[in-house]
Design a protein around this motif. Structure first.
Motif, mmCIF file in Angstrom:
data_model
loop_
_atom_site.group_PDB
_atom_site.id
_atom_site.type_symbol
_atom_site.label_atom_id
_atom_site.label_comp_id
_atom_site.label_asym_id
_atom_site.label_seq_id
_atom_site.Cartn_x
_atom_site.Cartn_y
_atom_site.Cartn_z
ATOM 1 N N GLU A 1 0.821 -1.213 0.000
ATOM 2 C CA GLU A 1 0.000 0.000 0.000
ATOM 3 C C GLU A 1 0.866 1.279 0.000
ATOM 4 O O GLU A 1 2.033 1.246 0.357
ATOM 5 N N GLY A 2 0.267 2.370 -0.434
ATOM 6 C CA GLY A 2 0.893 3.683 -0.253
ATOM 7 C C GLY A 2 1.537 4.243 -1.494
ATOM 8 O O GLY A 2 0.886 4.445 -2.522
ATOM 9 N N LEU A 3 2.826 4.485 -1.395
ATOM 10 C CA LEU A 3 3.557 5.149 -2.476
ATOM 11 C C LEU A 3 3.716 4.246 -3.698
ATOM 12 O O LEU A 3 3.617 3.014 -3.599
ATOM 13 N N ASP B 1 -1.207 2.717 -3.533
ATOM 14 C CA ASP B 1 -2.660 2.901 -3.417
ATOM 15 C C ASP B 1 -3.391 2.712 -4.740
ATOM 16 O O ASP B 1 -2.948 3.220 -5.773
ATOM 17 N N LEU B 2 -4.521 2.015 -4.674
ATOM 18 C CA LEU B 2 -5.437 1.999 -5.809
ATOM 19 C C LEU B 2 -6.838 1.663 -5.322
ATOM 20 O O LEU B 2 -7.033 1.237 -4.192
ATOM 21 N N ASP B 3 -7.831 1.868 -6.184
ATOM 22 C CA ASP B 3 -9.210 1.545 -5.865
ATOM 23 C C ASP B 3 -9.313 0.021 -5.756
ATOM 24 O O ASP B 3 -9.036 -0.690 -6.733
ATOM 25 N N PRO C 1 -11.185 -7.096 -8.392
ATOM 26 C CA PRO C 1 -12.168 -8.028 -8.990
ATOM 27 C C PRO C 1 -12.426 -7.721 -10.459
ATOM 28 O O PRO C 1 -12.653 -8.650 -11.251
ATOM 29 N N PHE C 2 -12.361 -6.433 -10.844
ATOM 30 C CA PHE C 2 -12.594 -6.081 -12.252
ATOM 31 C C PHE C 2 -11.547 -6.766 -13.142
ATOM 32 O O PHE C 2 -11.869 -7.425 -14.122
#
Ligand SMILES: Nc1ncnc2c1ncn2[C@@H]1O[C@H](COP(=O)(O)OP(=O)(O)O)[C@@H](O)[C@H]1O
Ligand SMILES: CC(=O)OP(=O)(O)O
Ligand SMILES: [Mg+2]
Length: 401
Positions: free
Chosen positions: A234-236, A244-246, A251-252
């Motif tokens: 996570e993060g940078l 970070d991402l949605d 699942p998409f």
């Protein structure tokens, strides 16, 4: 007392041998590409010529055997036998909630490290292998585990809880743990010393940007927040990791690309970040070169990378309710003049102005903001191995071994 420090990465092994009475480094080195063909070993004995070897090494145990042989080698060695290694300190990446400080390795501790393996599959297996290899080769030498997660255990639930059903925290320990804690801690206290300030009075944002990268908000020695989470993904933006991402992207993509969870994990951990965006390299030096030559994707990668750091500095300034110093460390933070420039130039709102001349520094502690800047910006080289050696020395002394 001589302490050997081992920092086992997923494909590398960094090591340093310290004489802890004088705090001198007797030798240090790096084994790269473990498990691939042609591992590269670079051994630097203090006061002697550097030695480079290329050899196929299948795992960390084989790498460690080479390292130990080099340490006692007639030419490149610095000790005459393994008996001169009085203790071994290991970097262990994930300690979950079990460890808020370093620990002497016992059967129980070893089992706890094993339990954390599922939480850091890229790192903990290598750390564990380093420990078991030493137990086999040096059965009577005490070993200490120093956890990346330990310093971050000072964080409150406000920062470490994810907004998913609480039962997953209770059942699996799904929460933010944070990593590179040994580095963030070292850099925070070094910054206080360098600025001549009491640590308890300082609010600092430490940016550890290397191949793996994380940023931490620290108030008086307590972690307020940190960008890495349940795992070091996570993060940078990192060399090969997305940051970070949605979460709905997972699942998409898994549905549309027919990917298993394991395959998806590999895309996010090994094929994303700088290399994923640029299609060129995970190494910031290659990205900077390509961007300077006009490569659009490399330029995008550089912009996404630096913008993410900037966003976190903004968020953590709010989390800390103000900040005294922003500090850059690790491979990119210590050495990349243009990356620091791109970030610090956008900190005018913080009352920061970059001193372009001072920013030319590489690998040395230095203030790189102008003297009239309200918030100080510094470069502070990290030294995880020294921190590990110090903890190892103290724990072995405490246990009278
Ligand atoms: N002069 C430099 N300019 C830009 N990036 C650099 C420079 N020197 C080293 N780096 C970057 O530092 C990274 C390695 O940092 P390091 O902290 O050793 O990472 P790790 O411990 O995660 O392997 C390399 O991937 C490289 O991109
Ligand atoms: C925790 C972590 O990401 O470590 P590294 O930067 O060594 O990969
Ligand atoms: Mg590192």
């Amino acid at each position: 007392m001589n302490v050997l420090v081992l920092n086992s990465g997923s494909s590398s092994l960094k090591y340093q041998l310290f004489n802890m009475k004088t705090e001198d480094v007797l030798a240090k080195g790096l084994v790269e590409r473990i498990g691939l063909d042609k591992s590269v070993i670079t051994h630097k004995p203090t006061g002697k010529a550097k030695k480079e070897l290329t050899q196929d090494l299948n795992n960390h145990k084989e790498a460690l055997k080479i390292v130990l042989n080099l340490l006692v080698d007639k030419e490149a060695g610095v000790i005459s036998s393994m008996d001169e290694i009085n203790a071994v300190g290991h970097r262990v990446v994930h300690g979950a909630e079990e460890f808020s400080e370093s620990a002497l390795v016992t059967d129980e501790v070893y089992k706890a490290i094993e339990k954390c393996e599922v939480l850091a599959p890229l790192h903990n297996p290598a750390n564990k292998m380093g420990i078991s290899a030493c137990s086999e080769i040096m059965p009577n030498t005490p070993q200490v585990a120093v956890f990346d997660t330990a310093f971050h255990q000072t964080m409150d639930a406000t920062s470490y809880l994810y907004a998913i059903p609480y039962k997953y925290y209770e059942k699996y320990g799904v929460r933010r743990y944070g990593f590179h804690g040994t580095s963030h801690k070292y850099v925070f206290y070094k910054t206080a010393e360098f600025l001549g300030k009491k640590p308890e009075d300082l609010k600092v944002i430490t940016c550890h940007i290397g191949n793996g990268a994380s940023i931490t908000a620290i108030d008086g020695g307590k972690v307020v927040d940190t960008s890495m989470g349940f795992t070091p993904l996570e993060g940078l933006v990192m060399g090969t990791r997305c940051g970070d991402l949605d979460p709905a992207i997972l699942p998409f993509l898994m549905n549309n690309e027919d990917l298993t969870a394991k395959e998806m994990d590999k895309v996010l951990n090994k094929e994303s970040g700088l290399v994923g965006l640029s299609g060129i390299s995970s190494d910031m030096r290659d990205i900077l070169k390509a961007a300077a030559e006009g490569d659009e994707k490399a330029n995008n990668a550089l912009n996404v990378y630096t913008y993410r750091v900037l966003k976190y500095i903004g968020a953590y300034t709010a989390a800390l309710n103000g900040v005294d110093a922003v500090v850059f460390t690790a491979g990119i933070g210590e050495n990349s003049v243009p990356v620091r420039k791109k970030i610090v130039e956008k900190l005018g709102w913080l009352g920061v102005q970059l001193d372009e001349e001072a920013n030319k520094v590489m690998g040395e502690e230095k203030i790189i903001s102008t003297t009239d800047s309200k918030v100080k910006v510094l470069v502070m080289p990290t030294d995880e191995e020294y921190m590990i050696a110090k903890d190892t020395y103290e724990i072995v002394k405490k246990h009278n071994i």
